[in-house]
Design an enzyme around this catalytic site. Structure first.
Site, PDB file in Angstrom:
ATOM      1  N   GLY A 132       0.303   6.210   4.896  1.00 41.74           N
ATOM      2  CA  GLY A 132       1.192   5.218   5.934  1.00 41.74           C
ATOM      3  C   GLY A 132       2.122   4.629   5.174  1.00 41.74           C
ATOM      4  O   GLY A 132       3.157   4.553   5.797  1.00 41.74           O
ATOM      5  N   GLY A 159      -0.159   4.343   0.340  1.00 36.97           N
ATOM      6  CA  GLY A 159      -1.092   5.313   0.792  1.00 36.97           C
ATOM      7  C   GLY A 159      -0.134   6.111   1.825  1.00 36.97           C
ATOM      8  O   GLY A 159       0.865   6.298   1.757  1.00 36.97           O
ATOM      9  N   GLU A 166     -17.823  17.846   2.936  1.00 39.55           N
ATOM     10  CA  GLU A 166     -17.090  18.601   1.991  1.00 39.55           C
ATOM     11  C   GLU A 166     -18.114  18.639   0.542  1.00 39.55           C
ATOM     12  O   GLU A 166     -17.916  19.602  -0.029  1.00 39.55           O
ATOM     13  CB  GLU A 166     -15.874  17.923   1.850  1.00 39.55           C
ATOM     14  CG  GLU A 166     -14.750  18.296   2.715  1.00 39.55           C
ATOM     15  CD  GLU A 166     -13.730  17.222   2.845  1.00 39.55           C
ATOM     16  OE1 GLU A 166     -12.858  17.449   3.590  1.00 39.55           O
ATOM     17  OE2 GLU A 166     -13.671  16.440   2.209  1.00 39.55           O
ATOM     18  N   GLY A 202       0.741  -1.310  -0.152  1.00 40.91           N
ATOM     19  CA  GLY A 202      -0.124  -0.061  -0.063  1.00 40.91           C
ATOM     20  C   GLY A 202       0.876   1.108  -0.141  1.00 40.91           C
ATOM     21  O   GLY A 202       1.813   1.406   0.629  1.00 40.91           O
TER      22      GLY A 202
END
Length: 438
Positions: free
Chosen positions: A18, A16, A173, A14
């Site tokens: 992290g 992303g 949002e 991953g």
């Protein structure tokens, strides 16, 4: 393990917030890192709603993973999909091979959760990826075009209602920005319809929006949303969604476009680790973010479930993932160098949420801020964390121009021209499109 003839192998799944933070921090240690992701790019997810609402283009909030880790010779990048694990053999299963590891970091994030109603997904897309954002943008802009076309033919029964399900940060949002588009960006561009009459309806199942924030900020957020023209309905539990309608018990709301922002579930890869999970599918990790019984395997970010010192679950936000990624990398580095690990401690630098044009809320400890100053703080914090100097400049210029002119610069309708709500009311149009395509 720290032998002279072989570097320690660390696999990070991953790219992303992290995973990318962990990989970059590990580049400073004598280890070999393999970074695996299904995509070739990292997406700055906090600004996805701006892509979904035609404010900015996808390339301004995404960057190639290889470019981000360039110059770090101990990081290998693989564009692959992980299918499973063998924790006993310490291998990661890909489609065509197995990757061995000494340490494994799983940072695969989260996806949409429809609370057991996956049949709602075709009618109410969520917002997690660039593809999601482009699909939402297509549906929103197409709804105005189809309403104009119908009105020109004398049919004014196509309701321009946009229903956003979920009053968390993403829902707020989207609702606030959709109101801005309808009342300003598109206000003078149609002849047969008046975009200002568009209804933006935000549904929240709980008693208040932005429930993770203190009650005063939550109340301020709701007032700011109403000021932007959003209809806010709290304690409104959705019971069904179809092509053109959202149902709340016995109440039905006609909807041209329905957007889902009500829930997330951890990546399904968490189940394949074979360890205890919480109700959302997150891995219940040890204080150092390792898996119970497997100290060499770590779960971080939205995939990890860990409480802070006060006993509260850490939220699934980018700052938590980034701090967890860096802490995990340093723990591996310490162990490789013969030192002991440290437990993870999250340092909360504050929370920010944007609502719309010059509207937002912010919490910095006991300091609560609402309105323009909170929005400005949100803007600069998120631009600061964008990867790449070029991206920051482009987004800042685009945002400044949008603020001054209300322009939305990425209003492209791409892909097919079908809309579930339109097809349900005009089934004959679907037949026509099929004949044309043949």
């Amino acid at each position: 393990m720290n032998s002279a003839d072989r570097k320690v192998k660390v696999v990070v799944i991953g790219a992303g917030f992290g995973g990318l933070k962990a990989a970059r921090a590990l580049s400073h240690y004598p280890v070999q890192v393999t970074l695996i992701d299904r995509k070739n790019h990292h997406t700055f997810q906090p600004l996805l709603y701006q892509v979904a609402t035609a404010g900015i283009s996808p390339g301004e909030i995404a960057a190639p993973i290889r470019w981000i880790v360039r110059g770090r010779n101990n990081i290998e990048v693989l564009m692959e999909e992980v299918h499973g694990f063998d924790l006993a053999a310490r291998t990661v299963h890909l489609s065509d091979r197995d990757i061995p590891y000494d340490y494994l970091i799983v940072a695969t994030g989260a996806s949409h959760a429809y609370f057991g109603h996956e049949e709602w997904e075709p009618f109410a897309p969520g917002l997690k990826t660039i593809e999601d954002a482009l699909e939402i943008r297509r549906r929103v802009l197409l709804a105005f075009e189809l309403a104009e076309r119908a009105a020109a033919l004398g049919d004014r029964e196509f309701p321009l209602n946009f229903v956003v399900v979920g009053g968390g940060p993403t829902g707020v949002e989207l609702a606030g920005t959709l109101a801005e588009i309808a009342r300003h960006a598109l206000a003078k561009e149609f002849h047969e319809i008046d975009p200002k009459t568009t209804r933006i309806i935000l549904l929240e199942g709980g008693p208040r929006v932005l429930a993770a924030y203190p009650e005063d900020l939550s109340k301020s957020a709701e007032e700011q949303l109403r000021g932007l023209g959003v209809e806010v309905r709290t304690s409104a539990m959705v019971t069904a969604i179809d092509a053109a309608t959202v149902h709340i018990g016995e109440t039905s709301i006609p909807s041209a476009v329905t957007l889902w922002a009500a829930g997330v579930a951890a990546s399904p890869l968490g189940k394949k680790l074979g360890v205890p999970l919480d109700r959302a599918g997150r891995v219940l990790v040890n204080p150092d973010l390792s898996l119970p019984g497997h100290p060499e395997v770590f779960a971080i970010g939205d995939l990890a479930a860990l409480k802070d010192e006060g006993g509260k679950w850490l939220p699934g936000v980018a700052p938590v993932a980034m701090q967890e990624g860096e802490a995990t990398a340093h723990n591996i580095g310490r162990e490789v160098n013969g030192k002991s690990r440290k437990n993870f401690h999250y340092f909360d630098k504050g929370s920010l949420a944007t609502i719309g044009r010059a509207a937002g809320i912010a919490q910095f400890g006991k300091i609560h801020i609402s309105g323009f100053i909170a929005w400005l703080a949100w803007l600069f914090v998120h631009i600061f964390f964008l990867i790449g100097f070029r991206n920051r400049i482009l987004v800042l210029i685009q945002w400044a121009w949008s603020y001054l002119t209300y322009e939305r610069g990425a209003r492209l309708i791409t892909g097919d021209q079908s809309l579930p709500s339109w097809q349900s009311k005009h089934p004959e149009s679907e037949k026509e499109e099929t004949l044309v395509s043949q």
